[in-house]
Motif scaffolding. Structure first.
Motif, short mmCIF file in Angstrom:
data_model
loop_
_atom_site.label_atom_id
_atom_site.label_comp_id
_atom_site.label_asym_id
_atom_site.label_seq_id
_atom_site.Cartn_x
_atom_site.Cartn_y
_atom_site.Cartn_z
N LYS A 1 1.15 -1.28 -0.01
CA LYS A 1 0.08 0.02 0.29
C LYS A 1 0.94 1.35 -0.42
O LYS A 1 1.63 1.49 0.26
N ASN A 2 0.82 2.32 -0.92
CA ASN A 2 1.74 3.10 -0.91
C ASN A 2 0.76 4.52 -0.56
O ASN A 2 -0.20 4.56 -1.10
N THR A 3 1.65 5.17 -0.27
CA THR A 3 1.03 6.85 0.14
C THR A 3 1.75 8.36 -0.45
O THR A 3 3.04 7.04 -0.67
N SER A 4 1.64 8.99 -0.50
CA SER A 4 2.77 9.79 -1.04
C SER A 4 4.03 9.99 0.21
O SER A 4 5.29 10.52 -0.44
N ASN A 5 4.25 9.90 0.81
CA ASN A 5 5.38 9.17 2.04
C ASN A 5 6.19 8.34 2.33
O ASN A 5 6.05 8.18 3.48
N SER A 6 4.51 7.04 1.81
CA SER A 6 5.41 5.74 2.60
C SER A 6 4.82 4.85 1.62
O SER A 6 4.04 5.37 0.66
N THR A 7 5.44 3.62 2.17
CA THR A 7 5.16 2.63 1.66
C THR A 7 4.73 1.46 2.45
O THR A 7 5.82 1.00 3.45
N HIS A 8 3.55 0.81 2.59
CA HIS A 8 3.25 -0.75 3.19
C HIS A 8 3.01 -1.82 3.32
O HIS A 8 2.51 -2.21 2.17
N ILE A 9 4.41 -2.64 3.69
CA ILE A 9 4.62 -3.94 2.99
C ILE A 9 3.52 -4.90 4.47
O ILE A 9 3.75 -5.16 5.00
N LEU A 10 2.14 -5.06 3.99
CA LEU A 10 1.86 -5.83 4.34
C LEU A 10 1.76 -7.93 3.78
O LEU A 10 1.75 -7.66 2.80
N ASN A 11 1.07 -8.43 4.36
CA ASN A 11 1.51 -9.90 4.24
C ASN A 11 2.47 -10.44 4.34
O ASN A 11 2.21 -10.93 3.19
N ALA A 12 3.91 -10.56 4.65
CA ALA A 12 4.95 -10.69 3.84
C ALA A 12 5.34 -11.51 5.06
O ALA A 12 5.58 -12.27 5.39
N ILE A 13 4.05 -12.96 4.55
CA ILE A 13 3.79 -13.80 4.24
C ILE A 13 4.99 -15.00 3.62
O ILE A 13 5.66 -14.35 3.00
#
Ligand SMILES: Cc1cc2nc3c(=O)[nH]c(=O)nc-3n(C[C@H](O)[C@H](O)[C@H](O)COP(=O)(O)OP(=O)(O)OC[C@H]3O[C@@H](n4cnc5c(N)ncnc54)[C@H](O)[C@@H]3O)c2cc1C
Length: 408
Positions: free
Chosen positions: A374-386
């Protein structure tokens, strides 16, 4: 590229956070990169507690992120291991139908693996028995993946940590992100008992089991929740008659994101059997009574109960089997499907336990199988890193960086 890259913070120094830091620092050596890790050292969670299998890209839906990054990621991880003198057990892997009714699944996996570019072949009973003399003798054939290998994941992350420090990446241990001001771009994090603030120009959230909580600080991932699934292992008694020189996996249930109890010639010299996929009472509830999360557990078990009633894709039978795997005689029953002559005393307890940060979509009421970015203008989020995030991390890190808005 713009100034966004000046003060980059990465939350979580697991394999994903370390690889994102490595790829960023290799590309932009002059920029300041800070890793915040809430524990006193690396490897306390999934990245230090997994099976150590370098996967070969067989199972994943061809359009998925997993399929895009697994094979190249595995090759790059092997190269890293060779460069850093980390031992690789290039032992391959056999997938066998643990029940004759599942035999046709081997063709499905073969087709899927081929589409993904995996080096695999269907082998005869004779070759299967040569590779796994103690496997099910009634199986007429099996799937063989010569590229699957085993490494010690702790050695990998230790080398990566040392490399990052020598490259000038700062790792702050005992530091936990607590709040974000999205107007001033300031994060608040606690280091030991002291609260600190820092400006960030860009932040990568690689917080594993807490990635959903960190994402929510940024006002995203409202419909997503991590449900922790515990993986318990058993070891094969060294006095047993069995010798395993390759991995032995069952045909998995592709409706769920778990690969099933398997046999691995482990990096620690043991032959390990597992992991289970048991609903856990907390994200870090490794030892029964510690770190129980009442609210999350209530949501989790309520959701499981709803799925149990719905019984889609045979959920009832599957979940019961999984839950009961915590009990030795029932785990033994599953393991015996892979090794028919196994005796219950051939299984001895292992102290290895890992917990999967399995993402659940509240709106769609389903477990998510692929990695989620998931991206925002100043961040990136890594979910479900299974799984197979450990295998894939170097390639996955490049994809994460390239898809983020850090590069305009
Ligand atoms: C039982 C099991 C077996 C597996 N087997 C395999 C396998 O054989 N092969 C494979 O490829 N993959 C396997 N996996 C998957 C693999 O281990 C993970 O995909 C991978 O390690 C994920 O790395 P990560 O960096 O996302 O998470 P983690 O290793 O969990 O790292 C996240 C880090 O973030 C930190 N953190 C969390 N919250 C905060 C916060 N608020 N502030 C600061 N820091 C924070 C945590 O302390 C942690 O160190 C397995 C996983 C499990 C559980």
């Amino acid at each position: 590229m713009q100034n966004k890259i000046n003060d980059i913070f990465i939350v979580g120094a697991g394999m994903v956070g370390l690889c994102v830091a490595h790829q960023l620092k290799s590309k932009y050596p002059k920029n300041k990169i800070v890793l915040l890790e809430k524990e006193k050292d690396i490897g306390m969670h999934s990245s230090g507690r997994n099976s150590g299998v370098i996967h070969a890209g067989i199972y994943y839906e061809p359009d998925s992120i997993k399929a895009k990054v697994c094979i190249n990621g595995g090759k790059r991880l092997k190269k890293f291991c060779r460069d850093e003198d980390i031992e690789i057990n290039e032992c391959g892997k056999v997938i066998v139908a643990q029940d004759p009714k599942l035999d046709s699944q081997l063709d499905f996996l073969f087709e899927r693996g081929k589409k993904n570019g995996a080096n695999i072949e269907i082998i005869s009973q004779k070759k299967f028995r040569n590779l796994v003399p103690f496997g099910d003798g009634s199986a007429k054939r099996a799937l063989w993946s010569p590229a699957t290998s085993v490494i010690n994941p702790k050695q990998v992350i230790d080398k990566l940590k040392a490399k990052l420090i020598s490259m000038g990446v700062e790792i702050i241990f005992n530091s936990q992100i607590e709040a974000v001001n999205l107007i001033t771009n300031v994060i608040t994090f606690r280091v030991n008992h002291e609260s600190r603030k820092a400006n960030f120009s860009f932040l990568f959230n690689c917080a594993g089991l807490y990635a959903d909580k960190v994402a929510k600080l940024f006002g995203i991932a409202e419909n997503l929740l991590i449900f922790p699934f515990k993986g318990i292992y058993w070891n094969l008694n060294p006095d047993s008659d069995f010798v395993f020189n390759t991995n032995l996996y069952p045909v998995p249930d592709l409706n769920v994101p778990f690969l099933g109890v398997h046999v691995t010639p482990s990096y620690d010299g043991n032959v390990s059997l597992g992991p289970t996929a048991i609903p856990s009472l907390g994200r870090e509830n490794y030892k029964g009574y510690e770190k129980i999360e009442t609210v999350n557990s209530f949501k989790f078990f309520f959701t499981l109960a709803k799925q149990f009633v719905k019984n889609e894709n045979g959920f009832r039978k599957y979940s019961l089997e999984q839950a009961l795997h915590g009990i030795k005689p029932l785990f033994y029953k599953s393991a015996k499907k892979l090794i028919p002559d196994l005796k219950i005393n051939d299984l001895i307890p292992s102290n290895k336990i890992g917990i999967r940060p399995q993402l659940y979509d509240i709106k769609k009421e389903s477990l998510i199988k692929d990695f989620v970015i998931k991206n925002t203008s100043n961040s990136t989020h890594i979910l479900n890193a299974i799984s197979p995030a450990f295998t894939a991390s170097f390639e996955f890190a490049d994809l994460i960086i390239n898809q983020s808005s850090i590069i305009d």
